[in-house]
Motif scaffolding. Structure first.
Motif, short mmCIF file in Angstrom:
data_model
loop_
_atom_site.label_atom_id
_atom_site.label_comp_id
_atom_site.label_asym_id
_atom_site.label_seq_id
_atom_site.Cartn_x
_atom_site.Cartn_y
_atom_site.Cartn_z
N ASN A 262 0.84 -1.19 0.00
CA ASN A 262 0.00 0.00 0.00
C ASN A 262 0.88 1.24 0.00
O ASN A 262 1.37 1.67 1.05
CB ASN A 262 -0.92 0.00 1.21
CG ASN A 262 -1.84 1.22 1.23
OD1 ASN A 262 -1.90 1.99 0.27
ND2 ASN A 262 -2.56 1.40 2.33
N TYR A 263 1.06 1.82 -1.17
CA TYR A 263 1.93 2.99 -1.29
C TYR A 263 1.24 4.27 -0.84
O TYR A 263 1.86 5.34 -0.83
CB TYR A 263 2.42 3.11 -2.74
CG TYR A 263 3.37 1.98 -3.09
CD1 TYR A 263 4.70 2.04 -2.74
CD2 TYR A 263 2.91 0.84 -3.76
CE1 TYR A 263 5.57 1.00 -3.04
CE2 TYR A 263 3.76 -0.20 -4.06
CZ TYR A 263 5.09 -0.12 -3.69
OH TYR A 263 5.95 -1.15 -3.98
N ALA A 264 -0.02 4.16 -0.41
CA ALA A 264 -0.73 5.32 0.14
C ALA A 264 -0.55 5.43 1.65
O ALA A 264 -0.96 6.43 2.25
CB ALA A 264 -2.22 5.22 -0.19
N ASP A 265 0.10 4.44 2.26
CA ASP A 265 0.22 4.39 3.72
C ASP A 265 1.45 5.17 4.19
O ASP A 265 2.58 4.68 4.10
CB ASP A 265 0.32 2.93 4.17
CG ASP A 265 0.38 2.79 5.68
OD1 ASP A 265 0.30 3.81 6.40
OD2 ASP A 265 0.52 1.63 6.15
N ASN A 327 -1.07 -2.23 -9.39
CA ASN A 327 -1.24 -1.70 -8.04
C ASN A 327 -1.74 -0.27 -8.12
O ASN A 327 -1.00 0.64 -8.53
CB ASN A 327 0.09 -1.77 -7.28
CG ASN A 327 -0.03 -1.37 -5.82
OD1 ASN A 327 -0.61 -0.34 -5.49
ND2 ASN A 327 0.55 -2.17 -4.94
N SER A 329 -2.50 1.91 -5.79
CA SER A 329 -1.84 2.86 -4.90
C SER A 329 -0.46 3.22 -5.42
O SER A 329 0.00 4.35 -5.27
CB SER A 329 -1.75 2.30 -3.47
OG SER A 329 -0.85 1.20 -3.39
N ASP A 332 -1.00 5.68 -8.23
CA ASP A 332 -1.36 7.00 -7.71
C ASP A 332 -0.15 7.72 -7.13
O ASP A 332 -0.02 8.94 -7.26
CB ASP A 332 -2.46 6.87 -6.66
CG ASP A 332 -3.78 6.40 -7.25
OD1 ASP A 332 -3.92 6.43 -8.49
OD2 ASP A 332 -4.66 6.00 -6.47
N ARG A 333 0.73 6.96 -6.48
CA ARG A 333 1.92 7.61 -5.91
C ARG A 333 2.88 8.07 -7.00
O ARG A 333 3.52 9.13 -6.87
CB ARG A 333 2.63 6.65 -4.94
CG ARG A 333 3.71 7.35 -4.11
CD ARG A 333 3.11 8.39 -3.17
NE ARG A 333 4.17 9.20 -2.56
CZ ARG A 333 3.94 10.14 -1.65
NH1 ARG A 333 2.71 10.39 -1.23
NH2 ARG A 333 4.94 10.84 -1.16
#
Length: 340
Positions: A262-265, A327, A329, A332-333
């Protein structure tokens, strides 16, 4: 997704996310942000270090120029839907000037025809070459062919060598400066000089006045270094950019996209997540462009048949090819790093 619909979606996204292109001209030090480069690497499945022709993932060496163009357009349609406007493609002395080169150019021409920027980067002949140019005469002949063909095309950029780690800093800077003198049709503003080592440190190149008018190519991966905190990664990236972030493009950075990270974390303790979040934060803060490694292709991970860093899964057959984001996330990153 039907390709007609994909083109409509790509056009709509481009209209919403258009970023002004900063000019980089003249012999004085270039001082423009580089976030006009929103890119992906398209690589050979198995990696680009090769003693043979470079056949990108999704292509076949039996493909004609028209077939390569059609396949490339199908893939670029899908890349464009996430904001991509740049593709970095490998070249070597066993590709340029050959029969395959006549077909391979379809991937370049399809990109520039739609307004994409193309970065052509030289990969040396396999890992056994140790990060040095295997045959200097063949290398110069290759580049003469490429710059003669594309020197006047303002959408094509030239990267004399990918990851010149076999040279000392002084040696590499001399090789690169000699390349610029010899290949005068490659204007400095459309030339990316790699940093020292695995293109991982820009400071010496940044401070060398022979490269004042060029862009700079920078690589940063978590596996290059020991694990770090998010803040340590961010400081490390900024330090190695020196004072030249304004004319640097992160032409390679990447992390696993098929393992559910989860690259949004922002509180993640995973080293890959910390790394990607840090690199993209530095990019955004400095208005830097980035070219993710890879869109597709690269070194297959284990028995998976694909590089788990790859942003997209490839499906379809013939010229009807499709890409699916692995993925969301991560996508998005990467977009965040581009300034989107």
């Amino acid at each position: 997704m039907p390709h007609t619909l994909k083109r409509l979606l790509a056009g709509a996204l481009a209209a919403v996310t258009m970023i002004p292109v900063a000019a980089v001209t003249g012999a004085a030090p270039a001082a423009a942000a580089t976030n006009q480069f929103r890119g992906m690497n398209w690589a050979v499945l198995g990696d680009n270090f090769s003693t043979g022709p470079l056949v990108l993932h999704g292509l076949s060496q039996s493909d004609s120029n028209a077939t390569v163009r059609a396949k490339a357009n199908a893939l670029y349609d899908d890349m464009a839907t996430i904001g991509v406007n740049t593709v970095r493609l490998p070249i070597n002395t066993h590709t340029v000037g050959t029969t395959w080169w006549n077909a391979y150019r379809g991937a370049i021409d399809a990109a520039t025809a739609r307004g994409f920027k193309v970065i052509l980067a030289y990969w040396e002949d396999g890992a056994a070459s140790g990060g040095r140019i295997t045959n200097l005469a063949a290398w110069n002949t290759m580049w003469s062919n490429v710059t003669y063909t594309y020197g006047a095309n303002t959408n094509v950029y030239f990267e004399p060598m990918n990851e010149p780690h076999g040279y000392t800093s002084a040696e590499w800077r001399t090789v690169a400066a000699n390349w610029m003198s010899y290949h005068y049709s490659a204007v400095p503003a459309r030339t990316l000089i790699g940093g020292t080592g695995y293109s991982q440190d820009l400071r010496d190149v940044c401070n060398d006045s022979r490269f004042n008018g060029t862009l700079l190519s920078f690589h940063h991966y978590a596996f290059f270094y020991s694990p770090m905190t998010y803040d340590a990664f961010r400081t490390h990236v900024q330090t190695r950019l020196g004072t030249c972030a304004s004319r640097a493009v992160v032409t390679e950075y990447g992390a696993p996209m098929s393992t559910g990270l989860n690259y949004a974390d922002a509180n993640s303790t995973d080293n890959f997540v910390r790394h990607i979040r840090a690199v993209t934060q530095v990019m955004r803060a400095n208005q830097m462009g980035g070219v993710y490694w890879p869109a597709l292709g690269g070194k297959p991970t284990g028995t998976s048949g694909f590089d788990y860093y790859s942003m997209f899964a490839l499906s379809g057959s013939g010229t009807s090819l499709d890409l699916t984001v692995r993925n969301a996330s991560g996508r998005d990153r990467i977009r965040y790093g581009w300034g989107l």
